[in-house]
Design a protein around this motif. Structure first.
Motif, PDB file in Angstrom:
ATOM      1  N   VAL A  72      50.491  46.834  34.746  1.00  0.00           N
ATOM      2  CA  VAL A  72      49.296  46.058  34.630  1.00  0.00           C
ATOM      3  C   VAL A  72      48.666  45.815  36.122  1.00  0.00           C
ATOM      4  O   VAL A  72      47.593  45.749  36.217  1.00  0.00           O
ATOM      5  N   VAL A  76      44.843  47.421  37.794  1.00  0.00           N
ATOM      6  CA  VAL A  76      44.025  46.936  38.964  1.00  0.00           C
ATOM      7  C   VAL A  76      43.611  47.494  40.101  1.00  0.00           C
ATOM      8  O   VAL A  76      42.422  47.790  40.493  1.00  0.00           O
ATOM      9  N   PHE A 420      39.739  34.506  40.315  1.00  0.00           N
ATOM     10  CA  PHE A 420      40.368  34.931  39.222  1.00  0.00           C
ATOM     11  C   PHE A 420      41.388  35.607  39.378  1.00  0.00           C
ATOM     12  O   PHE A 420      42.598  35.045  38.597  1.00  0.00           O
ATOM     13  N   ILE A 424      45.213  34.216  38.028  1.00  0.00           N
ATOM     14  CA  ILE A 424      46.139  34.990  36.925  1.00  0.00           C
ATOM     15  C   ILE A 424      47.394  35.578  37.565  1.00  0.00           C
ATOM     16  O   ILE A 424      48.487  35.548  36.567  1.00  0.00           O
ATOM     17  N   VAL A 428      50.765  34.658  35.908  1.00  0.00           N
ATOM     18  CA  VAL A 428      51.538  35.672  35.174  1.00  0.00           C
ATOM     19  C   VAL A 428      52.831  36.059  35.758  1.00  0.00           C
ATOM     20  O   VAL A 428      53.972  36.284  35.210  1.00  0.00           O
TER      21      VAL A 428
ATOM     22  N   ILE B  92      37.190  40.831  34.692  1.00  0.00           N
ATOM     23  CA  ILE B  92      37.611  40.126  33.361  1.00  0.00           C
ATOM     24  C   ILE B  92      38.425  40.943  32.705  1.00  0.00           C
ATOM     25  O   ILE B  92      39.600  40.546  32.011  1.00  0.00           O
ATOM     26  N   LEU B  94      40.363  43.711  33.328  1.00  0.00           N
ATOM     27  CA  LEU B  94      41.554  44.008  34.100  1.00  0.00           C
ATOM     28  C   LEU B  94      42.705  42.579  33.974  1.00  0.00           C
ATOM     29  O   LEU B  94      43.574  42.736  33.536  1.00  0.00           O
ATOM     30  N   GLY B  95      42.086  41.431  33.991  1.00  0.00           N
ATOM     31  CA  GLY B  95      42.670  40.286  33.818  1.00  0.00           C
ATOM     32  C   GLY B  95      43.439  40.045  32.574  1.00  0.00           C
ATOM     33  O   GLY B  95      44.318  39.824  32.252  1.00  0.00           O
ATOM     34  N   LEU B  97      43.767  42.478  30.442  1.00  0.00           N
ATOM     35  CA  LEU B  97      44.871  43.319  30.184  1.00  0.00           C
ATOM     36  C   LEU B  97      46.050  43.224  30.803  1.00  0.00           C
ATOM     37  O   LEU B  97      47.225  43.415  30.091  1.00  0.00           O
ATOM     38  N   ILE B  98      46.048  42.444  31.819  1.00  0.00           N
ATOM     39  CA  ILE B  98      47.254  41.967  32.431  1.00  0.00           C
ATOM     40  C   ILE B  98      47.893  40.743  31.531  1.00  0.00           C
ATOM     41  O   ILE B  98      49.202  40.892  31.238  1.00  0.00           O
ATOM     42  N   PHE B  99      47.271  39.797  31.190  1.00  0.00           N
ATOM     43  CA  PHE B  99      47.688  39.070  30.049  1.00  0.00           C
ATOM     44  C   PHE B  99      48.473  39.702  28.947  1.00  0.00           C
ATOM     45  O   PHE B  99      49.468  39.296  28.713  1.00  0.00           O
ATOM     46  N   VAL B 102      51.490  41.789  29.789  1.00  0.00           N
ATOM     47  CA  VAL B 102      52.960  41.164  30.026  1.00  0.00           C
ATOM     48  C   VAL B 102      53.093  40.320  28.799  1.00  0.00           C
ATOM     49  O   VAL B 102      54.433  40.110  28.673  1.00  0.00           O
TER      50      VAL B 102
END
Lengths: 471, 339
Positions: A72, A76, A420, A424, A428, B92, B94-95, B97-99, B102
């Protein structure tokens, strides 16, 4: 106008440093850990010693978390070149974009394709095929490292390109020259060892923690933990000296191709022969002098050129607008070197204790190894800071400036994305870190805990069923 | 016609459309499944749902990285204008997708039930938001991007229009349908029956979305209108809506019968037809309404070098992707898990 007054550029650079700095931890972890897992499974298949299987299962759970976080945070990166560095992408995309695509096609798909088999497949495919899957995932992590370092090294020591006179775009001329550019072999070896050392110190520290815990409760630790601790320290004892050698060779290469970076790393302002090696100092970019310098005479020249009469570069050889931010490079380099030295000491100490048969019950040693847990990753990050900040103000060394690489973005957009990402990532990856710590605080299963008949390797299912019983 | 600088971008456009389609389908059902967490609250069912995709989701997401990397290498001009143009929705997405990425692991590893609940919500919200952002980007792309001399020259919020919001909602609905039809195929019992009911509702909603977007798109730009409604284009374009209708009927009927996989395939067909319709609309622009494929393409040597690798590697990638799907085939039930 100096580049650090341009606020958009500064945020874009900080953001890239932050996102890639967090990301690099996970691939490094995956590279080292997959090599370790491959070794464990091979040893299990060869010796049939269950301790290897238990260790494999234990670290496989860690691997699944680390790999997921790597995927993930990596997505990015694949988009950040375009969002934040569109000028760089347009100009250098025909070279770096192609290398990145090769990374995806040769490595990422292989890793992802076999990861499912590796995590969940042992009872579906049998031991041999499962081992093949483990090897494929490991190969994937190594291939991925190869491509991304080819791309990074090309940006540091570019060759095999042509510049389009009309557009200023980089055009590929000779792909082999591009991939096997002068700094590539040194960088890949240095990074490979760094990944192995990072994981070795993590594994060793987990072992040390359990050994210390056993001491506290006056029980004897499981022999699986002894094995784990011993394996990790063998890796450290062998790899730490090799890494220092690799770093030295990488330094010689950098002296040849990026002397300005070396000058910043050393905090040397005047080019001179018989230069001292500075142990400490505060480089001052305004007065062009390194204040409070404490150095050892002659050693600077000796380390850099392997000759005490060797001539080392000085920052004053380069125009002010072609110098890196010296203090960052100077200090990150020194932290890396200091950590490297401590790692070497750790390895030597372990050999001595092995010889004395006290490897597992020397409390000071165990505590030292525990404290050294993050040393590998810290050194790796410091190394990357050194090399990436040290090549400033260039993205493609000597050819494309960082300020000419950025996207035409408003400072407000960049501030938004920066906040942001920070929120995150901290949340995370902070949670991920806590989860890993909690996993490592549980010892690997003891011999009688493992149900040999079912051999459940699916970490997820294990935990799903065990969680269901909990309220 | 024999100039590689002319025909290579054609081949690459085809490959990019293929990669995007594969991504949309594969990650579509993953993301759709995540959205369904909003309606399916039973822990047992949620675990089964996750188990149907646990061994394969990493690979599904890799197609997205391939899309980005291919644009970067082969169409750097498009990569460097589109990404700054869609800066906010991409960040947004990408954020999100990270959430949700994981959350796969974290919801299982979480020790306290409140944490578990949190990551379940993260999985659901992350999936939905990622899908919505992808739809907005798609809508913003079709409606066009302001460029000057081949670089993005619009402002940060150009992408946000009623049309892009409609596209965002459409993608959310479409992915949810992919998710429910996937569950019809891969689960059994109560979960399967419920998925059939959901699928019917979502199929009607998606059809409404397809019609709305299709009716709106030609009026965004005059060339789009001309592309679809000028004679004889209107005849060549007709099979697309006709096929949407035919597959819709087949899907509807299969949902009422004991039929596992047909509905999923029909949903895929709807997605492919929508993407084909999109390609017809904007062709030959890579960055509508100004930059063509040839304007944004990398030099021939980059395209050839990457093409050789792609042609050699794609069969392998397809091979082990299929192997992994084959290995973890069949209906997943509570008793199954992975052992």
């Amino acid at each position: 106008m100096p580049e650090y007054y341009n606020i958009s550029l500064l945020i874009a650079r900080l953001q890239f440093a932050f996102t890639v700095g967090v990301h690099i931890i996970f691939p490094a972890f995956s590279i080292g850990l997959s090599v370790f897992l491959t070794f464990l499974e091979a040893a299990w298949l060869k010796t049939n010693d269950d301790r290897y299987l238990r260790l494999f299962k234990y670290w496989l759970k860690v691997f699944s978390i680390v790999f997921g976080m790597g995927v993930v945070s990596g997505i990015v990166m694949a988009y950040e070149f375009g969002t934040n560095w569109s000028e760089f992408s347009a100009k250098a995309g025909p070279i770096t974009g192609v290398l990145l695509s090769y990374e995806v096609m040769t490595a990422f798909f292989m890793e992802a394709g076999f990861l499912g088999v590796m995590l969940f497949g042992l009872n579906r495919v049998g031991k041999r095929m499962h081992f093949f899957a483990t090897c494929a995932v490991t190969a994937g992590t190594l291939i991925s490292m190869t491509w991304i370092l080819a791309s990074n090294s090309w940006m540091q020591t570019p060759q095999g390109y042509m510049i389009d006179p009309q557009t200023g775009h980089f055009l590929p001329k000779d792909w082999l020259a591009i991939i096997f550019n002068p700094s590539f072999p040194y960088r890949i070896v240095h990074m490979g060892f760094a990944a192995l050392l990072s994981v070795a110190f993590t594994v060793a520290a987990a072992g040390a923690w359990h050994l210390l815990k056993a001491r506290k409760t006056e029980q004897k630790a499981d022999s699986t933990i002894h094995l784990m601790f011993s394996l990790a320290l063998w890796m450290i004892a062998v790899t730490a000296p090799l890494q220092i050698l690799a770093g030295d060779l990488h330094g010689l290469n950098t002296l040849k191709y990026q002397p300005a970076k070396i000058a910043a790393m050393e905090g040397d302002w005047e080019s001179e022969t018989r230069a001292p090696e500075l142990l400490f100092g505060i480089p001052n970019m305004k007065t062009e002098h390194t204040d409070y310098a404490i150095g050892i005479p002659l050693i600077g020249s000796f380390i850099l050129t392997h000759d005490i009469n060797g001539k080392v570069p000085g920052l004053k050889d380069y125009p002010v607008d072609q110098r890196a931010p010296v203090p960052i490079v100077f200090f990150s380099f020194r932290i890396m070197i200091a950590l490297g030295g401590l790692m070497l000491l750790c390895g030597l100490w372990s050999l001595w204790l092995r010889y004395k048969k006290r490897l597992f019950d020397h409390p000071l040693f165990l505590r030292s190894v525990l404290v050294m847990a993050p040393s590998g990753f810290l050194a790796l990050l410091c190394g990357w800071v050194t090399t990436e900040v040290g090549r400033q103000p260039w993205t493609v060394y000597g050819l494309l400036r960082t300020r000419d690489s950025a996207s035409p973005l408003a400072a407000s957009s960049l501030s938004f994305s920066m906040m942001f990402f920070v929120v995150i990532y901290v949340f995370v990856f902070g949670s991920g870190f806590l989860m890993l710590v909690r996993m490592l605080r549980k010892a690997p299963e003891k011999a009688n805990q493992l149900d040999e008949d079912t051999m459940i390797i699916g970490s997820c299912h294990d935990i799903i069923t065990s969680n269901k019983e909990a309220p | 016609m024999t100039d590689p600088a002319f025909y290579l971008p054609f081949i690459w456009a085809f490959i990019v459309i293929l990669a995007v389609s594969v991504y949309v389908i594969l990650d579509g059902f993953d993301l759709g499944l995540g959205m369904l967490f909003a309606f399916e609250t039973k822990q047992e069912h949620r675990d089964i749902m996750i188990n149907t995709i646990a061994p394969i989701w990493d690979g599904n997401e890799t197609w997205m990285v391939l899309g980005g990397a291919t644009l970067f290498g082969v169409f750097p001009g498009a990569y460097s204008t589109l990404l700054p143009a869609f800066y906010i929705p991409i960040i947004i997405m990408l954020g999100a997708l990270i959430f949700r990425g994981v959350a796969f692991e974290f919801r299982i590893m979480a020790h306290a039930s409140t944490h578990r609940r949190f990551w379940n919500v993260g999985f659901m919200v992350g999936s939905t938001l990622a899908a919505f952002c992808q739809g907005c980007i798609l809508g913003g792309y079709v409606q066009g991007i302001r460029t000057t001399n081949g670089a993005f020259s619009g402002s940060a919020m150009d992408w946000l229009t009623p049309f892009s919001i409609l596209c965002g909602l459409s993608v959310v609905v479409g992915y949810a349908l992919l998710g429910t039809t996937w569950l019809v195929w891969r689960t059994a019992g109560a979960l399967e029956q419920q998925s059939r009911r959901w699928s019917k509702r979502l199929a009607l909603m998606m059809l409404a979305c397809i019609i709305a977007v299709s009716c709106w798109t030609p009026f965004l730009h005059a060339p789009y209108l001309h592309r679809w409604f000028a004679y004889p284009n209107i005849i060549y374009g007709m099979p697309v809506p006709a096929l949407v209708a035919v597959t819709g009927v087949i899907m509807w009927r299969s949902l009422g019968r004991e039929d596992a996989v047909t509905a999923f395939i029909c949903t895929i067909a709807w997605f492919l037809l929508s993407l084909v319709g999109l390609a017809i609309t904007i062709w030959p622009y890579a960055v509508p309404p100004a930059l063509t494929l040839w304007d944004v393409a990398a030099p021939v040597s980059s395209q050839i070098f990457q093409l050789v690798g792609t042609l050699i590697l794609l069969p392998f990638i397809t091979g082990y992707t299929l192997y992994s799907y084959y290995l973890f085939r069949g209906k997943v039930t509570k008793a199954d898990g992975y052992h």
